[in-house]
Design an enzyme around this catalytic site. Sequence first.
Site, PDB file in Angstrom:
ATOM      1  N   CYS A   2     -50.725 -13.662  -8.818  1.00 31.06           N
ATOM      2  CA  CYS A   2     -49.839 -14.740  -9.255  1.00 31.06           C
ATOM      3  C   CYS A   2     -49.478 -14.529 -10.722  1.00 31.06           C
ATOM      4  O   CYS A   2     -50.028 -13.682 -11.388  1.00 31.06           O
ATOM      5  CB  CYS A   2     -50.556 -16.075  -9.106  1.00 31.06           C
ATOM      6  SG  CYS A   2     -51.215 -16.320  -7.454  1.00 31.06           S
ATOM      7  N   ARG A  27     -44.612 -11.048  -9.719  1.00 29.56           N
ATOM      8  CA  ARG A  27     -46.055 -11.054  -9.435  1.00 29.56           C
ATOM      9  C   ARG A  27     -46.388 -11.945  -8.238  1.00 29.56           C
ATOM     10  O   ARG A  27     -47.485 -11.941  -7.721  1.00 29.56           O
ATOM     11  CB  ARG A  27     -46.834 -11.543 -10.659  1.00 29.56           C
ATOM     12  CG  ARG A  27     -46.729 -10.671 -11.879  1.00 29.56           C
ATOM     13  CD  ARG A  27     -47.461 -11.295 -13.053  1.00 29.56           C
ATOM     14  NE  ARG A  27     -48.876 -11.411 -12.763  1.00 29.56           N
ATOM     15  CZ  ARG A  27     -49.776 -10.474 -13.089  1.00 29.56           C
ATOM     16  NH1 ARG A  27     -49.369  -9.375 -13.691  1.00 29.56           N
ATOM     17  NH2 ARG A  27     -51.050 -10.618 -12.812  1.00 29.56           N
ATOM     18  N   TRP A  75     -48.498 -16.147  -5.283  1.00 33.09           N
ATOM     19  CA  TRP A  75     -48.533 -15.278  -4.112  1.00 33.09           C
ATOM     20  C   TRP A  75     -49.708 -15.777  -3.305  1.00 33.09           C
ATOM     21  O   TRP A  75     -50.863 -15.621  -3.712  1.00 33.09           O
ATOM     22  CB  TRP A  75     -48.730 -13.817  -4.531  1.00 33.09           C
ATOM     23  CG  TRP A  75     -48.670 -12.854  -3.392  1.00 33.09           C
ATOM     24  CD1 TRP A  75     -47.568 -12.450  -2.700  1.00 33.09           C
ATOM     25  CD2 TRP A  75     -49.776 -12.191  -2.773  1.00 33.09           C
ATOM     26  NE1 TRP A  75     -47.915 -11.561  -1.721  1.00 33.09           N
ATOM     27  CE2 TRP A  75     -49.257 -11.386  -1.727  1.00 33.09           C
ATOM     28  CE3 TRP A  75     -51.146 -12.181  -3.001  1.00 33.09           C
ATOM     29  CZ2 TRP A  75     -50.049 -10.590  -0.924  1.00 33.09           C
ATOM     30  CZ3 TRP A  75     -51.947 -11.392  -2.190  1.00 33.09           C
ATOM     31  CH2 TRP A  75     -51.409 -10.607  -1.167  1.00 33.09           C
ATOM     32  N   ASN A 101     -55.176 -17.558 -11.240  1.00 28.37           N
ATOM     33  CA  ASN A 101     -54.795 -16.314 -10.559  1.00 28.37           C
ATOM     34  C   ASN A 101     -56.100 -15.645 -10.151  1.00 28.37           C
ATOM     35  O   ASN A 101     -56.964 -15.408 -10.995  1.00 28.37           O
ATOM     36  CB  ASN A 101     -53.996 -15.424 -11.521  1.00 28.37           C
ATOM     37  CG  ASN A 101     -53.662 -14.066 -10.877  1.00 28.37           C
ATOM     38  OD1 ASN A 101     -53.644 -13.952  -9.658  1.00 28.37           O
ATOM     39  ND2 ASN A 101     -53.433 -13.068 -11.700  1.00 28.37           N
ATOM     40  N   GLY A 102     -56.275 -15.390  -8.868  1.00 28.94           N
ATOM     41  CA  GLY A 102     -57.511 -14.748  -8.399  1.00 28.94           C
ATOM     42  C   GLY A 102     -57.950 -15.402  -7.106  1.00 28.94           C
ATOM     43  O   GLY A 102     -57.196 -16.131  -6.472  1.00 28.94           O
ATOM     44  N   GLU A 490     -44.163   8.777   0.770  1.00 30.71           N
ATOM     45  CA  GLU A 490     -43.614   7.862  -0.240  1.00 30.71           C
ATOM     46  C   GLU A 490     -42.250   7.334   0.198  1.00 30.71           C
ATOM     47  O   GLU A 490     -41.952   6.148   0.061  1.00 30.71           O
ATOM     48  CB  GLU A 490     -43.537   8.567  -1.591  1.00 30.71           C
ATOM     49  CG  GLU A 490     -42.895   7.768  -2.705  1.00 30.71           C
ATOM     50  CD  GLU A 490     -43.582   6.433  -2.984  1.00 30.71           C
ATOM     51  OE1 GLU A 490     -44.705   6.206  -2.484  1.00 30.71           O
ATOM     52  OE2 GLU A 490     -42.969   5.595  -3.664  1.00 30.71           O
ATOM     53  N   LYS A 494     -41.303   3.334   0.727  1.00 35.28           N
ATOM     54  CA  LYS A 494     -40.155   2.679   0.083  1.00 35.28           C
ATOM     55  C   LYS A 494     -39.306   1.983   1.134  1.00 35.28           C
ATOM     56  O   LYS A 494     -38.926   0.828   1.002  1.00 35.28           O
ATOM     57  CB  LYS A 494     -39.294   3.717  -0.651  1.00 35.28           C
ATOM     58  CG  LYS A 494     -39.899   4.295  -1.902  1.00 35.28           C
ATOM     59  CD  LYS A 494     -39.986   3.342  -3.066  1.00 35.28           C
ATOM     60  CE  LYS A 494     -41.202   2.519  -3.121  1.00 35.28           C
ATOM     61  NZ  LYS A 494     -42.509   3.064  -3.372  1.00 35.28           N
ATOM     62  N   GLU A 497     -41.112  -1.121   2.855  1.00 35.19           N
ATOM     63  CA  GLU A 497     -41.514  -2.280   2.041  1.00 35.19           C
ATOM     64  C   GLU A 497     -40.313  -3.071   1.523  1.00 35.19           C
ATOM     65  O   GLU A 497     -40.462  -4.235   1.158  1.00 35.19           O
ATOM     66  CB  GLU A 497     -42.425  -1.886   0.900  1.00 35.19           C
ATOM     67  CG  GLU A 497     -41.805  -1.128  -0.241  1.00 35.19           C
ATOM     68  CD  GLU A 497     -42.786  -0.927  -1.393  1.00 35.19           C
ATOM     69  OE1 GLU A 497     -43.554  -1.834  -1.729  1.00 35.19           O
ATOM     70  OE2 GLU A 497     -42.769   0.176  -1.951  1.00 35.19           O
ATOM     71  N   HIS A 513     -46.860  16.989  17.793  1.00 33.18           N
ATOM     72  CA  HIS A 513     -48.173  16.518  18.288  1.00 33.18           C
ATOM     73  C   HIS A 513     -48.143  15.035  18.612  1.00 33.18           C
ATOM     74  O   HIS A 513     -49.142  14.340  18.464  1.00 33.18           O
ATOM     75  CB  HIS A 513     -49.259  16.832  17.252  1.00 33.18           C
ATOM     76  CG  HIS A 513     -49.391  18.298  16.980  1.00 33.18           C
ATOM     77  ND1 HIS A 513     -49.954  19.177  17.861  1.00 33.18           N
ATOM     78  CD2 HIS A 513     -48.954  19.044  15.937  1.00 33.18           C
ATOM     79  CE1 HIS A 513     -49.900  20.405  17.382  1.00 33.18           C
ATOM     80  NE2 HIS A 513     -49.302  20.353  16.200  1.00 33.18           N
ATOM     81  N   LYS A 612     -46.096  -7.418  -6.942  1.00 29.29           N
ATOM     82  CA  LYS A 612     -46.032  -6.155  -7.678  1.00 29.29           C
ATOM     83  C   LYS A 612     -47.402  -5.505  -7.843  1.00 29.29           C
ATOM     84  O   LYS A 612     -47.532  -4.302  -7.745  1.00 29.29           O
ATOM     85  CB  LYS A 612     -45.415  -6.386  -9.065  1.00 29.29           C
ATOM     86  CG  LYS A 612     -45.300  -5.118  -9.897  1.00 29.29           C
ATOM     87  CD  LYS A 612     -44.451  -4.060  -9.225  1.00 29.29           C
ATOM     88  CE  LYS A 612     -44.369  -2.785 -10.020  1.00 29.29           C
ATOM     89  NZ  LYS A 612     -43.723  -1.683  -9.269  1.00 29.29           N
TER      90      LYS A 612
HETATM   91  C1  AGP Z   1     -45.403   0.675  -3.942  1.00 27.23           C
HETATM   92  O1  AGP Z   1     -44.006   0.602  -3.899  1.00 27.23           O
HETATM   93  C2  AGP Z   1     -46.031  -0.684  -3.777  1.00 27.23           C
HETATM   94  N1  AGP Z   1     -45.532  -1.608  -4.733  1.00 27.23           N
HETATM   95  C3  AGP Z   1     -47.551  -0.613  -3.759  1.00 27.23           C
HETATM   96  O2  AGP Z   1     -47.949   0.255  -2.722  1.00 27.23           O
HETATM   97  C4  AGP Z   1     -48.192  -0.109  -5.072  1.00 27.23           C
HETATM   98  O3  AGP Z   1     -47.921   1.252  -5.258  1.00 27.23           O
HETATM   99  C5  AGP Z   1     -49.717  -0.299  -4.965  1.00 27.23           C
HETATM  100  O4  AGP Z   1     -49.995  -1.674  -4.784  1.00 27.23           O
HETATM  101  C6  AGP Z   1     -50.472   0.224  -6.193  1.00 27.23           C
HETATM  102  O5  AGP Z   1     -50.060  -0.493  -7.334  1.00 27.23           O
HETATM  103  P1  AGP Z   1     -50.558   0.041  -8.783  1.00 27.23           P
HETATM  104  O6  AGP Z   1     -49.939   1.389  -8.986  1.00 27.23           O
HETATM  105  O7  AGP Z   1     -50.091  -0.980  -9.748  1.00 27.23           O
HETATM  106  O8  AGP Z   1     -52.069   0.143  -8.719  1.00 27.23           O
END
Ligand code: AGP
Length: 617
Positions: A2, A27, A75, A101-102, A490, A494, A497, A513, A612
């Site tokens: 958050c 966040r 969040w 936050n937590g 990767e 992208k 997500e 396979h 994020k």
């Molecule tokens: C990647 O696009 C995502 N936002 C997520 O997988 C991210 O890479 C992951 O949560 C790790 O975040 P960080 O690099 O801040 O540790």
Amino acid sequence: MCGIIGYVGKASAAPILLDGLKRLEYRGYDSSGLAILDSDSHIQLRKKSGRIANLREELSAHPAEGGCGISHTRWATHGQPSDENAHPHRDRSGRLALVHNGVIENYQVLKDRLELDGHQFLSQTDSEVLAHLIGLAFDNSKETDPEKRLVAAVRASLPKVSGTYGIVAMHEEAPGFLVGARLGSPLVVGLGKGENFLASDVGAIVSHTADAIYLQDRDLVCLKADDFTVENVDGDAASYEVSKVEYTAEEAEMGEFPHYMLKEIFEQPSSIQNAFRGRLIDDEASALLGGLQLTPRELRDVDRIVLCGCGTASHAAMVGEYLIEHLARIPTEVETASEFRYRNPPLDKNTLVFVLSQSGETIDTLAAMREGQRKGHRVLGIVNTVGSTIARESDGGSYLHSGPEIGVAATKSFTSQVTVLTLLAILLGRMRHLSVDYGNRLLHDLREIPAKVEKILQQTEHIKKIAEKYIDAPGMLFLGRQFNYPTALEGALKMKEISYIFASGHAAAELKHGIIALVSEEVPSVFIMPRDSVYEKNVSTLEEVKARKGPVIAITTEGSTELERIADDVIYIPETAECLTPLLSVIPLQLLSYHFAVARGCDVDKPRNLAKSVTVE
Ligand code: AGP
């Protein structure tokens, strides 16, 4: 995770809190709220589910005036997004307000006990339990001074909590006074002139001050408009340092771009440059990573490397595995951070552990670091966010220097992490078997990468047309070999997500396979196939897909025009050393997913269900 921001000063708190929340929205963005102490020292509470715009509307309909306030963008961890579950939460008396936050792991036990004591709760959240706990301690405190009572109440309550917290609390009896504390969730103090700030992330306050104190776990801060103290939860004085925020508010703005993600994709020529600036040593055909704080002998003794990360960071780590084994011949493996912390892998004393994290706050990566340190290993961080928990607790490391990455989908942090890992591989390699000639060629090719990325970015319209062509695809396959197998993973991450379609990345040879069963006319396959040592193998695999009427998008090296005969769409990237191709081949994948998601009307910067940085388990 958050976003939290607190303000105390002469200005009206509401606009500062709202602007700060907007900058923290990445966040967490399922609900938000604020509490302001008005001129009668009454808490004015405004909370709304949905985006921060809803809270702004609520405030314009029901203004709240005052120079001291706290706010929060959520969040959800406990309890669905709703007005009631939005923070701030109040205690039983309604005179204390708190943002958190937590995760309070033992909240149910605490809640049951408080309910037996007659407390009634308005939400399903764990955070409200903490507000009641502190409020009860405040009411029972022997302290006569209200500010001391609030501090004593926070101090008495936090030891009862297990889990993580970054909190800011205020009380009607202590106007103009905020108390903040952290354990496992970030909290930073912003020092202004006649005003002070508290926030989960310096991005929320950088437009007001560049002087920041990054609090450490168990720190407790008391804040007034023109004064502050930092102690620890036990009451002892705590050391702290005031540091300058390394970027400006403008750099954290979106500028002329429609989304942060696109801005950050287009920043990569400079962010990659920033990652290697001052770290290329031509006369040794090597690289310099002073932050590792390891002597040449210590580096020479390393006989195994473990790279830990989550999500995109783990994909960058996988590229690092190929790079380090290729250039330095050191056995290297990638551990998903959330597994490493529980798997208890055997590590010998000369194993060097790295943790990769853009935010430097990801709870699983933080836990992996602490697990490695508990076993007596040096754990080095490859991190973007200055002053983050991983940056401070690691035994050294290298900053990415990418600047703030606001878009939830990681883009420039991936290429910067790969750049730093390339430097590490060159450094370690040149201490072992990597020749001067090969080292020089790599430094030369690395210097050319930013301009080559720039060239690929100019194809954004071409890539947008390809994305729109497949707008109705129910899923997508991403295929690559060797250095571009992690790139395929990767690219798939992208895509899924930010556009919410099923997408998976695979080592291309794995197609036969089982995965080939997914090939159909509706499901495009994206081949990351620069003209390298496995190019011909990729062509064969591409033919296998075409034989089953699967559409193919090929990312390949300029000049490989023969692919236009068999692939449905081709995106060209400039030539570079084979081991550096991920730095180029990932750019079309970032743009493809961006344009695809925009065409599907998805919220690119704040995708559903995501945040994020994942600072909760
Ligand atoms: C990647 O696009 C995502 N936002 C997520 O997988 C991210 O890479 C992951 O949560 C790790 O975040 P960080 O690099 O801040 O540790």
